[in-house]
Design an enzyme around this catalytic site. Structure first.
Site, PDB file in Angstrom:
ATOM      1  N   GLU A  32       5.566  59.964  21.603  1.00 42.85           N
ATOM      2  CA  GLU A  32       5.154  58.552  21.587  1.00 42.85           C
ATOM      3  C   GLU A  32       6.086  57.704  22.452  1.00 42.85           C
ATOM      4  O   GLU A  32       5.639  56.815  23.182  1.00 42.85           O
ATOM      5  CB  GLU A  32       5.152  58.013  20.153  1.00 42.85           C
ATOM      6  CG  GLU A  32       4.155  58.691  19.219  1.00 42.85           C
ATOM      7  CD  GLU A  32       4.728  59.923  18.530  1.00 42.85           C
ATOM      8  OE1 GLU A  32       5.605  60.598  19.127  1.00 42.85           O
ATOM      9  OE2 GLU A  32       4.298  60.219  17.403  1.00 42.85           O
TER      10      GLU A  32
ATOM     11  N   THR B 262      14.865  99.657  21.085  1.00 42.23           N
ATOM     12  CA  THR B 262      14.229  99.259  22.342  1.00 42.23           C
ATOM     13  C   THR B 262      15.286  98.810  23.342  1.00 42.23           C
ATOM     14  O   THR B 262      15.215  99.118  24.531  1.00 42.23           O
ATOM     15  CB  THR B 262      13.224  98.118  22.076  1.00 42.23           C
ATOM     16  OG1 THR B 262      12.191  98.631  21.251  1.00 42.23           O
ATOM     17  CG2 THR B 262      12.626  97.573  23.356  1.00 42.23           C
TER      18      THR B 262
ATOM     19  N   CYS C 174       6.317  59.936  13.388  1.00 45.07           N
ATOM     20  CA  CYS C 174       7.389  59.990  12.393  1.00 45.07           C
ATOM     21  C   CYS C 174       7.768  58.581  11.955  1.00 45.07           C
ATOM     22  O   CYS C 174       7.624  57.610  12.693  1.00 45.07           O
ATOM     23  CB  CYS C 174       8.596  60.730  12.954  1.00 45.07           C
ATOM     24  SG  CYS C 174       9.420  59.876  14.298  1.00 45.07           S
TER      25      CYS C 174
HETATM   26  C1  AOF Z   1       6.834  62.473  16.369  1.00 44.73           C
HETATM   27  N1  AOF Z   1       6.680  62.741  17.686  1.00 44.73           N
HETATM   28  O1  AOF Z   1       6.954  64.067  19.467  1.00 44.73           O
HETATM   29  C2  AOF Z   1       7.694  64.877  17.408  1.00 44.73           C
HETATM   30  C3  AOF Z   1       7.796  64.606  16.010  1.00 44.73           C
HETATM   31  O2  AOF Z   1      15.198  64.768  14.363  1.00 44.73           O
HETATM   32  P1  AOF Z   1      14.186  63.867  14.987  1.00 44.73           P
HETATM   33  O3  AOF Z   1      14.466  62.430  14.816  1.00 44.73           O
HETATM   34  O4  AOF Z   1      13.880  64.227  16.428  1.00 44.73           O
HETATM   35  O5  AOF Z   1      12.826  64.114  14.185  1.00 44.73           O
HETATM   36  C4  AOF Z   1      12.284  65.376  14.090  1.00 44.73           C
HETATM   37  C5  AOF Z   1      11.021  65.348  13.258  1.00 44.73           C
HETATM   38  O6  AOF Z   1      10.031  64.504  13.883  1.00 44.73           O
HETATM   39  C6  AOF Z   1      10.349  66.698  13.126  1.00 44.73           C
HETATM   40  O7  AOF Z   1      10.836  67.410  12.018  1.00 44.73           O
HETATM   41  C7  AOF Z   1       8.885  66.331  12.942  1.00 44.73           C
HETATM   42  O8  AOF Z   1       8.624  65.943  11.613  1.00 44.73           O
HETATM   43  C8  AOF Z   1       8.746  65.119  13.821  1.00 44.73           C
HETATM   44  N2  AOF Z   1       8.336  65.507  15.171  1.00 44.73           N
HETATM   45  N3  AOF Z   1       7.338  63.416  15.557  1.00 44.73           N
HETATM   46  O9  AOF Z   1       6.530  61.379  15.922  1.00 44.73           O
HETATM   47  C9  AOF Z   1       7.093  63.890  18.244  1.00 44.73           C
HETATM   48  N4  AOF Z   1       8.137  66.056  17.934  1.00 44.73           N
HETATM   49 ZN    ZN Z   2       8.720  60.370  16.335  1.00 46.02          ZN
END
Ligand code: AOF
Ligand code: ZN
Length: 372
Positions: free
Chosen positions: A60, A204, A83
């Protein structure tokens, strides 16, 4: 725009967001690869983003940065619920609200207990229209590794095999290069490109001395993690994985009672050791996968050999199969793709359902997932 027309547009934009995310598979761990498309009020795409290699910035953030002022009144399409927690980065919900986004279309809820619907609630509370479940199955497939770690504490496990039609991976004398043709081997490399880590057994490694890198040019910005199941560190110090450690991390799943001097020597070379409880004969693979999940690995590609494949199948730890078949027959003199793992009657066999069949050169790639 009427209802069905809008639904079709929503799916088209979500498909684009899914494609953006798919290109980052294997590079965002421990975070999921997420895609985001921002569409202006007049229907034009003004922003695109995907989770960056390493997991941050989030999709985002990237899409909003590209859209700039055009995000006011716009719609955002995200493959995973934004998030709402302040982790390493400020929450995406806040960024979307602040940017003046009017509508958010979400494919899949984020099962992370810090989010899990709270992101959607936060957006709605700010007066944003939220739609859920657009192309949810496709998004779930894309996020399967991350969801696996959150819900089961271990990565999604794909077992890749390359065999003759009768399932042989090497002659009795150990000759195995090459069973499948060049195009299939390139496809196998592309498979590495979509995974966080590759795992092989020490047998392997000793037999083939593979480097286990992803050698397709431009395929990834973040190196593949190379993991060896080697309970007693039998790997030679001169092994190619170790001499190429500058190309990417090398981890070992070892027995917790492995010789201390040997452990120190491997650590001095830069290898990461993950000690596990287990019987003398081999590491406890379920514990090994949990350790990998804890270390942030979400998508694991297992490339054999026959003993590791058998142990994973026996313990029902294989979620997906990627099986390359060459149009050859070796007969019972050859090594089987999996050693015996105690199947005494048909009902005891792990069963898989077919996902896809692809013709690659003279070979066939069949992909399966564990029958639920
Ligand atoms: C989003 N957009 O592109 C992704 C999300 O440790 P942080 O702050 O980077 O948060 C990681 C968490 O955010 C991860 O566990 C998952 O719940 C979410 N990932 N969320 O809004 C994103 N990659
Ligand atoms: Zn996020």
């Amino acid at each position: 725009m009427n209802g069905p027309e809008r639904a079709e547009k929503d799916r088209a934009h979500m498909r684009a967001a899914l494609a953006l995310a798919a290109r980052r598979l294997g590079e965002t761990w421990p975070n999921p690869a997420v895609g985001c498309v921002i569409v202006g009020a007049e229907g034009r795409v003004v922003g695109r983003g995907a989770t960056a290699p390493g997991g941050r910035p989030h999709a985002e953030t990237e899409a909003l940065a590209m859209a700039g002022a055009a995000s006011r009144g716009a719609s955002a399409y995200v493959t995973l619920e934004p998030c709402c927690h302040t982790g390493q980065t400020p929450p995406c919900t806040g960024a979307l609200i602040e940017a003046g986004i009017a509508r958010v279309v979400v494919a899949l809820r984020d099962p992370d207990p810090r989010v899990n619907g709270a992101g959607i609630d936060a957006l709605r509370a700010a007066g944003i229209a939220v739609e859920e479940g657009v192309l949810a199955d496709e998004a779930a497939d894309l996020a399967a590794g991350f969801v696996s770690v959150v819900t089961r504490g271990r990565p999604l496990v794909t077992l890749k095999l390359a065999s003759t039609l009768d399932g042989r991976i090497a002659t009795r004398a150990g000759e195995s290069q090459w069973i499948t043709g060049e195009p299939a081997r390139r496809a196998a490399h592309a498979l590495r490109g979509r995974h966080d880590a590759v795992l092989v057994g020490v047998g392997t490694l000793l037999a083939d001395d593979p480097r286990l890198t992803c050698r397709l040019a431009g395929y990834r910005a973040r190196p593949l993690v190379r993991i060896i199941a080697d309970s007693h560190l039998r790997t030679r110090m001169t092994a190619s994985v170790l001499s190429s450690i500058a190309l990417g991390p090398v981890w070992f799943l070892i027995h917790d009672r492995t010789d201390t001097a040997r452990k120190q020597a491997f650590a001095a070379l830069g290898a990461r050791l993950l000690p596990l409880p287990g019987a003398e004969a081999g590491v406890d693979l379920a514990a090994g996968l949990r350790a990998l999940g804890q270390a942030g690995i979400t998508r694991l590609l297992v490339e054999g050999g026959a003993q590791l494949a058998a142990a994973l199948l026996r313990d029902d730890l294989v979620d997906r199969l990627a099986w390359f078949h060459a149009p050859t027959v070796m007969g019972g003199d050859g090594w089987p793709a999996a050693q015996g793992f105690g199947v005494a009657h048909l009902a005891a066999m792990p069963r898989f359902s077919r996902r896809a069949v692809t013709l690659i050169g003279d070979d066939v790639l069949s992909e399966f997932e564990r029958f639920a």
